[in-house]
Structure formats: structure tokens, C-alpha cells
Design an enzyme around this catalytic site. Structure first.
Site, PDB file in Angstrom:
ATOM      1  N   LYS A  46     -34.682  32.837  18.052  1.00  0.00           N
ATOM      2  CA  LYS A  46     -33.388  33.178  17.456  1.00  0.00           C
ATOM      3  C   LYS A  46     -32.549  33.789  18.577  1.00  0.00           C
ATOM      4  O   LYS A  46     -33.097  34.484  19.426  1.00  0.00           O
ATOM      5  CB  LYS A  46     -33.667  34.231  16.374  1.00  0.00           C
ATOM      6  N   ASP A  96     -18.934  41.064  15.161  1.00  0.00           N
ATOM      7  CA  ASP A  96     -18.299  42.373  15.344  1.00  0.00           C
ATOM      8  C   ASP A  96     -16.801  42.358  15.019  1.00  0.00           C
ATOM      9  O   ASP A  96     -16.151  43.406  15.061  1.00  0.00           O
ATOM     10  CB  ASP A  96     -18.503  42.874  16.781  1.00  0.00           C
ATOM     11  N   VAL A 114     -28.791  39.072  21.580  1.00  0.00           N
ATOM     12  CA  VAL A 114     -28.123  39.656  22.751  1.00  0.00           C
ATOM     13  C   VAL A 114     -29.050  40.667  23.416  1.00  0.00           C
ATOM     14  O   VAL A 114     -29.332  40.601  24.617  1.00  0.00           O
ATOM     15  CB  VAL A 114     -26.797  40.326  22.329  1.00  0.00           C
ATOM     16  N   ARG A 118     -32.577  44.571  11.391  1.00  0.00           N
ATOM     17  CA  ARG A 118     -32.555  44.616  12.846  1.00  0.00           C
ATOM     18  C   ARG A 118     -33.927  44.916  13.454  1.00  0.00           C
ATOM     19  O   ARG A 118     -34.142  45.971  14.071  1.00  0.00           O
ATOM     20  CB  ARG A 118     -31.514  45.610  13.334  1.00  0.00           C
ATOM     21  N   PRO A 119     -34.861  44.001  13.319  1.00  0.00           N
ATOM     22  CA  PRO A 119     -36.200  44.231  13.864  1.00  0.00           C
ATOM     23  C   PRO A 119     -36.245  44.104  15.387  1.00  0.00           C
ATOM     24  O   PRO A 119     -35.235  43.800  16.020  1.00  0.00           O
ATOM     25  CB  PRO A 119     -37.022  43.109  13.223  1.00  0.00           C
ATOM     26  N   VAL A 120     -37.454  44.346  15.965  1.00  0.00           N
ATOM     27  CA  VAL A 120     -37.591  44.241  17.434  1.00  0.00           C
ATOM     28  C   VAL A 120     -38.662  43.209  17.809  1.00  0.00           C
ATOM     29  O   VAL A 120     -39.174  43.222  18.920  1.00  0.00           O
ATOM     30  CB  VAL A 120     -37.924  45.615  18.078  1.00  0.00           C
ATOM     31  N   ASP A 121     -38.983  42.305  16.882  1.00  0.00           N
ATOM     32  CA  ASP A 121     -40.052  41.335  17.130  1.00  0.00           C
ATOM     33  C   ASP A 121     -39.789  40.460  18.367  1.00  0.00           C
ATOM     34  O   ASP A 121     -40.717  40.131  19.109  1.00  0.00           O
ATOM     35  CB  ASP A 121     -40.275  40.451  15.895  1.00  0.00           C
ATOM     36  N   CYS A 155     -26.584  51.321  13.594  1.00  0.00           N
ATOM     37  CA  CYS A 155     -25.773  50.962  12.419  1.00  0.00           C
ATOM     38  C   CYS A 155     -26.656  50.440  11.291  1.00  0.00           C
ATOM     39  O   CYS A 155     -27.622  49.715  11.531  1.00  0.00           O
ATOM     40  CB  CYS A 155     -24.791  49.846  12.775  1.00  0.00           C
ATOM     41  N   ARG A 189     -17.874  56.128  18.044  1.00  0.00           N
ATOM     42  CA  ARG A 189     -18.964  55.475  18.782  1.00  0.00           C
ATOM     43  C   ARG A 189     -18.440  54.295  19.597  1.00  0.00           C
ATOM     44  O   ARG A 189     -19.014  53.970  20.627  1.00  0.00           O
ATOM     45  CB  ARG A 189     -20.025  54.951  17.800  1.00  0.00           C
ATOM     46  N   LYS A 198     -17.866  48.582  25.445  1.00  0.00           N
ATOM     47  CA  LYS A 198     -19.056  49.369  25.105  1.00  0.00           C
ATOM     48  C   LYS A 198     -20.317  48.533  25.258  1.00  0.00           C
ATOM     49  O   LYS A 198     -21.302  48.959  25.866  1.00  0.00           O
ATOM     50  CB  LYS A 198     -18.952  49.877  23.663  1.00  0.00           C
ATOM     51  N   ASN A 199     -20.298  47.328  24.707  1.00  0.00           N
ATOM     52  CA  ASN A 199     -21.521  46.514  24.683  1.00  0.00           C
ATOM     53  C   ASN A 199     -21.903  45.952  26.048  1.00  0.00           C
ATOM     54  O   ASN A 199     -22.984  45.402  26.198  1.00  0.00           O
ATOM     55  CB  ASN A 199     -21.393  45.369  23.669  1.00  0.00           C
TER      56      ASN A 199
HETATM   57  C1  UD1 Z   1     -25.547  43.224  19.862  1.00  0.00           C
HETATM   58  C2  UD1 Z   1     -24.301  44.087  19.832  1.00  0.00           C
HETATM   59  C3  UD1 Z   1     -23.748  44.158  18.416  1.00  0.00           C
HETATM   60  C4  UD1 Z   1     -23.501  42.755  17.880  1.00  0.00           C
HETATM   61  C5  UD1 Z   1     -24.760  41.905  18.016  1.00  0.00           C
HETATM   62  C6  UD1 Z   1     -24.538  40.454  17.638  1.00  0.00           C
HETATM   63  C7  UD1 Z   1     -24.646  45.715  21.578  1.00  0.00           C
HETATM   64  C8  UD1 Z   1     -24.891  47.135  21.951  1.00  0.00           C
HETATM   65  N1  UD1 Z   1     -24.646  45.438  20.282  1.00  0.00           N
HETATM   66  O1  UD1 Z   1     -26.512  43.844  19.040  1.00  0.00           O
HETATM   67  O2  UD1 Z   1     -22.525  44.901  18.460  1.00  0.00           O
HETATM   68  O3  UD1 Z   1     -23.154  42.837  16.514  1.00  0.00           O
HETATM   69  O4  UD1 Z   1     -25.221  41.921  19.386  1.00  0.00           O
HETATM   70  O5  UD1 Z   1     -23.519  39.905  18.401  1.00  0.00           O
HETATM   71  O6  UD1 Z   1     -24.449  44.883  22.436  1.00  0.00           O
HETATM   72  N2  UD1 Z   1     -33.083  40.081  15.721  1.00  0.00           N
HETATM   73  C9  UD1 Z   1     -34.378  39.846  15.306  1.00  0.00           C
HETATM   74  N3  UD1 Z   1     -35.395  40.346  16.080  1.00  0.00           N
HETATM   75  C10 UD1 Z   1     -35.175  41.024  17.226  1.00  0.00           C
HETATM   76  C11 UD1 Z   1     -33.837  41.232  17.660  1.00  0.00           C
HETATM   77  C12 UD1 Z   1     -32.812  40.749  16.877  1.00  0.00           C
HETATM   78  O7  UD1 Z   1     -34.610  39.240  14.269  1.00  0.00           O
HETATM   79  O8  UD1 Z   1     -36.145  41.439  17.888  1.00  0.00           O
HETATM   80  C13 UD1 Z   1     -31.977  39.575  14.884  1.00  0.00           C
HETATM   81  C14 UD1 Z   1     -31.046  40.652  14.374  1.00  0.00           C
HETATM   82  O9  UD1 Z   1     -31.566  41.263  13.213  1.00  0.00           O
HETATM   83  C15 UD1 Z   1     -29.791  39.841  14.092  1.00  0.00           C
HETATM   84  C16 UD1 Z   1     -29.805  38.793  15.198  1.00  0.00           C
HETATM   85  O10 UD1 Z   1     -31.141  38.754  15.696  1.00  0.00           O
HETATM   86  O11 UD1 Z   1     -29.911  39.193  12.850  1.00  0.00           O
HETATM   87  C17 UD1 Z   1     -28.865  39.073  16.354  1.00  0.00           C
HETATM   88  O12 UD1 Z   1     -29.072  40.386  16.801  1.00  0.00           O
HETATM   89  P1  UD1 Z   1     -28.890  40.804  18.329  1.00  0.00           P
HETATM   90  O13 UD1 Z   1     -28.098  39.747  19.008  1.00  0.00           O
HETATM   91  O14 UD1 Z   1     -30.221  41.164  18.892  1.00  0.00           O
HETATM   92  O15 UD1 Z   1     -28.005  42.100  18.184  1.00  0.00           O
HETATM   93  P2  UD1 Z   1     -28.027  43.398  19.099  1.00  0.00           P
HETATM   94  O16 UD1 Z   1     -28.378  43.017  20.499  1.00  0.00           O
HETATM   95  O17 UD1 Z   1     -28.786  44.475  18.446  1.00  0.00           O
END
Ligand code: UD1
Length: 432
Positions: free
Chosen positions: A174, A319, A177, A134-137, A129, A411, A22-23
Site C-alpha cells: 500500500k 490533507d 508516505v 493508522r497502523p505501523v505494519d 491525529c 500544529r 511541515k510534512n
Molecule cells: C503522511 C502525512 C499526512 C497525510 C498522509 C497521506 C506527514 C507528517 N503526514 O502521513 O499529513 O495525510 O501522509 O498523504 O507527512 N498505513 C498502513 N500501515 C502502515 C502505514 C500506513 O496501513 O504501516 C496506511 C494508513 O493507515 C493510511 C495509508 O496507509 O490509510 C497512508 O498513510 P501514510 O501515507 O503512511 O500516512 P502518514 O505517512 O502517516
């Protein structure tokens, strides 16, 4: 609402086919936005998240067909992974609305391709989820480093790059993914060279880089923490295979480690989850890579407790944390499970306790005191991975377990009940 009924206590024996990840499928599908040509993806799993992303991409103008026919004419290929062609000849809308994006966090990632190809994108802040803020910064910061103008207004991120994005060096503060996926896509169509440092090394990032390179991008170093991207003027069509799902693989390996038995995880690839396989082997299961996949075997011996800490790849994946906690509930002794990626990812603890597990929380660490017996009970799925930990525990519990709210499972796990019942588990979906 559908639920799953399990009668525990049976060993598992046979073969479980591992689906496309899926990912990996989600970012590859999103990459289809980057070209007017057709991107063919093989081994796309049949999952609610994939269907949702098809709807979101459709809103931007992406047409798709399954095995050469429209999906609704063709059925869904029996519900297993299939080949889908995506064509974004014209992008008809650069807005990804709240109603669509709020259902799945990964759909936020369309921001990268839309911005790079069209010079603008208006994407709702995501949902997904409930496992932390889970911010987008990082996305905003990274796209700004590539020259995008970004405003956040009324729940929408509005990104513009009227004179094309421009390559730059960006160090992720940080590991993320999603932000790595997005910056890799955006930089592929930027002017000049981009160097991403502290990038995510997950196999899904490598799969996306292979896909983009097959489309004509120039990406080096995916799978390491430094990725270099030489921007190109345009991308073309390609045909790419989605890698096997390492989370599904680890989940079923843990199910066997917990319930006992001997199962071939067909098409699984050990290098995608070596750390987790090593941990599962330490619990007492026998893990053998074969030509066809991975064989997992556990006989009468008890489950040994093992401590784990979740980490970005190649560490133990967040995961698989919930599933591993399920396994540890029946270990002979105490284990400590520490979550470092998401701050609110222990919602399964209370539900596992309903089956008789002894777990205490101390900050980001769960201390699991193994018990000799779990007893079936009605439980509630809270998120995607948490829900499957309840299924695993239910397989090893005495009596009947009912898992409610299984839309979370749909999902991310393709035909879970068929795959497990094919190996002798007593498990069925109850509709309504
Ligand atoms: C992806 C996976 C999810 C997995 C996660 C970590 C998919 C569809 N989902 O999620 O299943 O659990 O990787 O392996 O591939 N963060 C920030 N700011 C941001 C983005 C992320 O602080 O702008 C933080 C998140 O809150 C979290 C960490 O970075 O604490 C890692 O998150 P991230 O690797 O971005 O997870 P996803 O890509 O959403």
C-alpha cells in the site's frame, strides 16, 4: 484554551506568504539523526509539531541552534520560517518513549535512522491525529525485509540489526508516505542496493531524497514509484531548504475561492499541487502562476460544484479534503467527496453542519448539497486539517464563528490568523 474568532463576509485581498512544509520539515529533521555532522535546514516552519520533534530529537542527543544561536536566546525569529542547525554528534538514547511519541505520529519515523546508525531502536507505537487506525505494519514489514529483527512488546517496537541492515527489494503493499521516508533513510546506510517499489511519490519524499543525497546518500528515482538506494558507510552534514507547504497553499487558495477576492500566495510552487489547483479552477476561481508564487482570484460569480476523490500524490491530497468540503458547502449544486486514504476523516462534517452546511455521508463518500448562505456559530476543531476547514467556512459565513480547540491548528498552520487578517479577514486569536 485559545480559540479563534472570525467575523465572516469579507473578501480577501493582498499577499499571504507560504511557509516551509511541515510534512517535509519533519522527515528532514529526523534525517539529522543519521550523521554526527551538522544538518542545516532552511525554511523550517514555526509550528507546534516542529517544536515537539525538536524535543524528541533532543532526547536522542540532537543539539540544535537557530540562525547560529540557541533558540531560547534568539527568540523564534518572529514566528516565521527560519534556519535551524541540527547536530547529532552522539546518539545518547535509542529509545523514543511513549510520552513523546504519542503526541505526534511522525516521531515514530526515528526508528529508521536510529536502527541504521546504531543497530537498534526502541520506539513507542505512535499517537497523532485521530483520523483512523493508522497502523505501523508497513514499517515493520519493510525494515524486516532489510534484515532487522523486530519485536513488539508492551507498546514498543524493538528493532535490532546487529550486523548492519542489508539492501533488498521491497514492494509496498500500500502506498505510505511515512514508510517510504523510513525505508529510504534506513536503506541509505544499509549494505548493498535496495529497490523500493510502489513507493510514495509525494514532493516531501523528493525533498527528503535530495537532503539525503546532499548528505552523501545514493538515491535515484524519488518522485517515481520505484526508488533505488545504494547503501553507503556513512553520511555527512549538508544544507537543505524545506519545500513550500502545498497543503497550506491549497488551503489559502480554497479560502479565496470561497470568500472571494484576489490574493498572491507568495513562494507557493504550482507543481507541488497541480491536481488540487485544477480542481479549484474548476470551481470558478482564477489560478495564475507568477514569478513570485500563485495568484488566486474569484469575483462575484458563484462556486461550481466539483466531485473529488482523494488519492496518493499526484492525485487530490487527503490533507485538503476537509477544506475542499468547506468550499463545496457554498457551491451552486451537489458535489461528491470520496476519501480513500483514511477511513475516519469526516469529523468536520458535523461541525460544518453547525454553520448550516447540508452534507450526508454514504460510506467513504460525503454528498454536499451547496447552500446559498452559511451562518456563523461556535464550532470545535477535531483534527489539524478539519479545523482549518472550519476557519475557511467561517470566513464565508454570515456573522461570528468561534473555533475552539485550536491547538490542532497550531500544529500545522504558521500564524494563520496573522496571514488572513493581513488580507482583510476579520479574525483574531482569543487567549485563555
Ligand atoms: C503522511 C502525512 C499526512 C497525510 C498522509 C497521506 C506527514 C507528517 N503526514 O502521513 O499529513 O495525510 O501522509 O498523504 O507527512 N498505513 C498502513 N500501515 C502502515 C502505514 C500506513 O496501513 O504501516 C496506511 C494508513 O493507515 C493510511 C495509508 O496507509 O490509510 C497512508 O498513510 P501514510 O501515507 O503512511 O500516512 P502518514 O505517512 O502517516
Amino acid at each position: 484554551m485559545d480559540r479563534i474568532r472570525i467575523v465572516g463576509g469579507r473578501e480577501l485581498a493582498g499577499t499571504i506568504p507560504i511557509s516551509g512544509a511541515k510534512n517535509a520539515a519533519l522527515p528532514l529533521m529526523i534525517a539529522a539523526l543519521m550523521t554526527g555532522d551538522t544538518l542545516t535546514l532552511e525554511n523550517v516552519p514555526h509550528l507546534a509539531d516542529v517544536e515537539q520533534l525538536i524535543r524528541i530529537l533532543g532526547n536522542h542527543g540532537v543539539d540544535y541552534s537557530v540562525n547560529g544561536k540557541r533558540d531560547h536566546q534568539n527568540g523564534n525569529g518572529g514566528g516565521y520560517s527560519r534556519t535551524i542547525n541540527f547536530t547529532a554528534r552522539d546518539i545518547v538514547d535509542t529509545t523514543a518513549p511513549y510520552e513523546l511519541v504519542s503526541k505526534m505520529r511522525a516521531s515514530f519515523w526515528v526508528i529508521g535512522p536510529l536502527l541504521a546508525r546504531m543497530g537498534e531502536a526502541r520506539v513507542s507505537l505512535p499517537g497523532g491525529c485521530a483520523i483512523g487506525t493508522r497502523p505501523v505494519d508497513l514499517f515493520i514489514d519493510g525494515l524486516q525485509a532489510l534484515g532487522a529483527d523486530i519485536d513488539v512488546d508492551n507498546g514498543y517496537v524493538i528493532a535490532k540489526a546487529k550486523n548492519r541492515l542489508k539492501g533488498n527489494r521491497y514492494v509496498f503493499p500500500k502506498v505510505s508516505v511515512g514508510a517510504t521516508h523510513v525505508l529510504m533513510m534506513a536503506a541509505s546506510l544499509a549494505r548493498g542496493e535496495t529497490v523500493l517499489e510502489n513507493a510514495a511519490r509525494e514532493p516531501e519524499v523528493v525533498n527528503l531524497a535530495e537532503c539525503l543525497n546532499a548528505m552523501g546518500a545514493k538515491i535515484h528515482g524519488a518522485g517515481t514509484s520505484t526508488i533505488t538506494i545504494d547503501g553507503v558507510d556513512q553520511l555527512s552534514g549538508a544544507s537543505v531548504r524545506v519545500i513550500p507547504d502545498r497543503i497550506e497553499t491549497g488551503t489559502y487558495a480554497m479560502a479565496v475561492a470561497m470568500a472571494g477576492g484576489d490574493v498572491l500566495l507568495k513562494d507557493a510552487q504550482p507543481d507541488l499541487l497541480q491536481n488540487a489547483l485544477d480542481v479549484i479552477a474548476q470551481t470558478g476561481a482564477e489560478i495564475t502562476p507568477t514569478n513570485e508564487g500563485i495568484r488566486v482570484k474569484r469575483n462575484g460569480a458563484g462556486i461550481s460544484p466539483v466531485d473529488v476523490t482523494t488519492e496518493p500524490f499526484p492525485g487530490f491530497p487527503t490533507d485538503l479534503q476537509a477544506q475542499f468540503m468547506g468550499l463545496m458547502t457554498k457551491a451552486k449544486g451537489k458535489s461528491r467527496i470520496t476519501e480513500t486514504i483514511f477511513e475516519n476523516r469526516f469529523m468536520h462534517v458535523q461541525e460544518l453542519a453547525r454553520l448550516g452546511a447540508h452534507i450526508t455521508l454514504s460510506g467513504q463518500t460525503a454528498i454536499v448539497e451547496g447552500v446559498s448562505k452559511l451562518k456563523g456559530a461556535p464550532v470545535m476543531a477535531t483534527d489539524l486539517r478539519a479545523s482549518v476547514s472550519l476557519v475557511i467556512a467561517g470566513l464565508a459565513a454570515e456573522g461570528e464563528t468561534t473555533v475552539n480547540r485550536i491547538y490542532h491548528l497550531d500544529r500545522g498552520f504558521e500564524r494563520l490568523e496573522d496571514k488572513l487578517s493581513g488580507c482583510g479577514a476579520v479574525i483574531e486569536r482569543i487567549s485563555g
